[in-house]
Design a protein around this motif. Structure first.
Motif, short mmCIF file in Angstrom:
data_model
loop_
_atom_site.label_atom_id
_atom_site.label_comp_id
_atom_site.label_asym_id
_atom_site.label_seq_id
_atom_site.Cartn_x
_atom_site.Cartn_y
_atom_site.Cartn_z
N ARG A 64 -46.67 -89.99 -6.79
CA ARG A 64 -47.79 -90.67 -6.15
C ARG A 64 -47.30 -91.98 -5.53
O ARG A 64 -46.33 -92.58 -6.00
N LEU A 65 -48.00 -92.39 -4.51
CA LEU A 65 -47.67 -93.63 -3.82
C LEU A 65 -48.44 -94.77 -4.45
O LEU A 65 -49.66 -94.72 -4.58
N GLU A 66 -47.73 -95.78 -4.87
CA GLU A 66 -48.31 -97.03 -5.37
C GLU A 66 -48.21 -98.05 -4.24
O GLU A 66 -47.53 -97.80 -3.24
N PRO A 67 -48.83 -99.20 -4.35
CA PRO A 67 -48.81 -100.17 -3.25
C PRO A 67 -47.41 -100.54 -2.75
O PRO A 67 -47.23 -100.75 -1.56
N SER A 68 -46.42 -100.58 -3.61
CA SER A 68 -45.10 -101.02 -3.16
C SER A 68 -44.01 -99.96 -3.22
O SER A 68 -42.93 -100.16 -2.67
N ASN A 69 -44.26 -98.82 -3.89
CA ASN A 69 -43.22 -97.79 -3.99
C ASN A 69 -43.78 -96.47 -4.50
O ASN A 69 -44.93 -96.38 -4.88
N TRP A 70 -42.94 -95.45 -4.51
CA TRP A 70 -43.30 -94.14 -5.03
C TRP A 70 -43.03 -94.10 -6.53
O TRP A 70 -42.03 -94.62 -7.01
N LEU A 71 -43.94 -93.48 -7.27
CA LEU A 71 -43.75 -93.21 -8.69
C LEU A 71 -43.65 -91.71 -8.88
O LEU A 71 -44.35 -90.95 -8.20
N TYR A 72 -42.77 -91.28 -9.80
CA TYR A 72 -42.52 -89.86 -10.04
C TYR A 72 -42.77 -89.53 -11.50
O TYR A 72 -42.31 -90.24 -12.39
N LEU A 73 -43.47 -88.44 -11.73
CA LEU A 73 -43.69 -87.94 -13.08
C LEU A 73 -42.52 -87.00 -13.40
O LEU A 73 -42.37 -85.96 -12.76
N VAL A 74 -41.68 -87.40 -14.35
CA VAL A 74 -40.47 -86.66 -14.68
C VAL A 74 -40.65 -86.01 -16.05
O VAL A 74 -40.98 -86.68 -17.03
N GLN A 75 -40.44 -84.69 -16.10
CA GLN A 75 -40.50 -83.96 -17.37
C GLN A 75 -39.09 -83.84 -17.92
O GLN A 75 -38.19 -83.35 -17.25
N THR A 104 -42.37 -83.70 -22.81
CA THR A 104 -42.26 -85.15 -22.74
C THR A 104 -42.15 -85.52 -21.27
O THR A 104 -41.26 -85.05 -20.58
N MET A 105 -43.09 -86.33 -20.80
CA MET A 105 -43.09 -86.75 -19.40
C MET A 105 -43.19 -88.27 -19.33
O MET A 105 -43.74 -88.90 -20.22
N ILE A 106 -42.65 -88.82 -18.25
CA ILE A 106 -42.66 -90.26 -18.05
C ILE A 106 -42.79 -90.55 -16.56
O ILE A 106 -42.24 -89.82 -15.73
N TRP A 107 -43.55 -91.59 -16.22
CA TRP A 107 -43.64 -92.04 -14.82
C TRP A 107 -42.50 -93.02 -14.57
O TRP A 107 -42.33 -93.98 -15.33
N LEU A 108 -41.72 -92.77 -13.53
CA LEU A 108 -40.60 -93.64 -13.18
C LEU A 108 -40.69 -94.03 -11.71
O LEU A 108 -41.10 -93.23 -10.86
N ALA A 109 -40.26 -95.25 -11.40
CA ALA A 109 -40.21 -95.72 -10.01
C ALA A 109 -39.03 -95.07 -9.30
O ALA A 109 -38.03 -94.70 -9.92
N GLU A 110 -39.16 -94.94 -7.99
CA GLU A 110 -38.12 -94.30 -7.18
C GLU A 110 -36.75 -94.98 -7.35
O GLU A 110 -35.73 -94.30 -7.39
#
Length: 80
Positions: A30-41, A57-63
């Motif tokens: 998903r696009l956040e105001p300043s960068n893309w965030l990715y849901l990583v399994q 187990t999943m985590i949101w990480l910045a690009e």
């Protein structure tokens, strides 16, 4: 009127990526105001004696925090 230009994401769903904590597969982004965030399994480890708390187990990480795995033909068998 202000026009903002958004770069397309560097990674895509199903792509295997590496990060400081290990590696995983992009499940969503998903696009956040300043960068893309990715849901990583991340792959599941061996089941502990007390049982598993959840199926994955999943985590949101910045690009900026992830990079592609060089060998894209390698599969994470525990996620398939």
């Amino acid at each position: 009127m202000t026009t903002s230009i958004v770069e397309k994401p560097k990674f895509y769903e199903g792509q295997t990526v590496e990060f400081m904590g290990g590696e995983g597969i992009i499940k969503n982004y998903r696009l956040e105001p300043s960068n893309w965030l990715y849901l990583v399994q991340m792959p599941m480890g061996a089941e502990p004696e007390m049982g598993k708390v959840s199926y994955e187990t999943m985590i949101w990480l910045a690009e900026v925090d992830i990079s592609p795995v060089c060998n894209t033909s390698r599969k994470m068998s525990s996620l398939e």
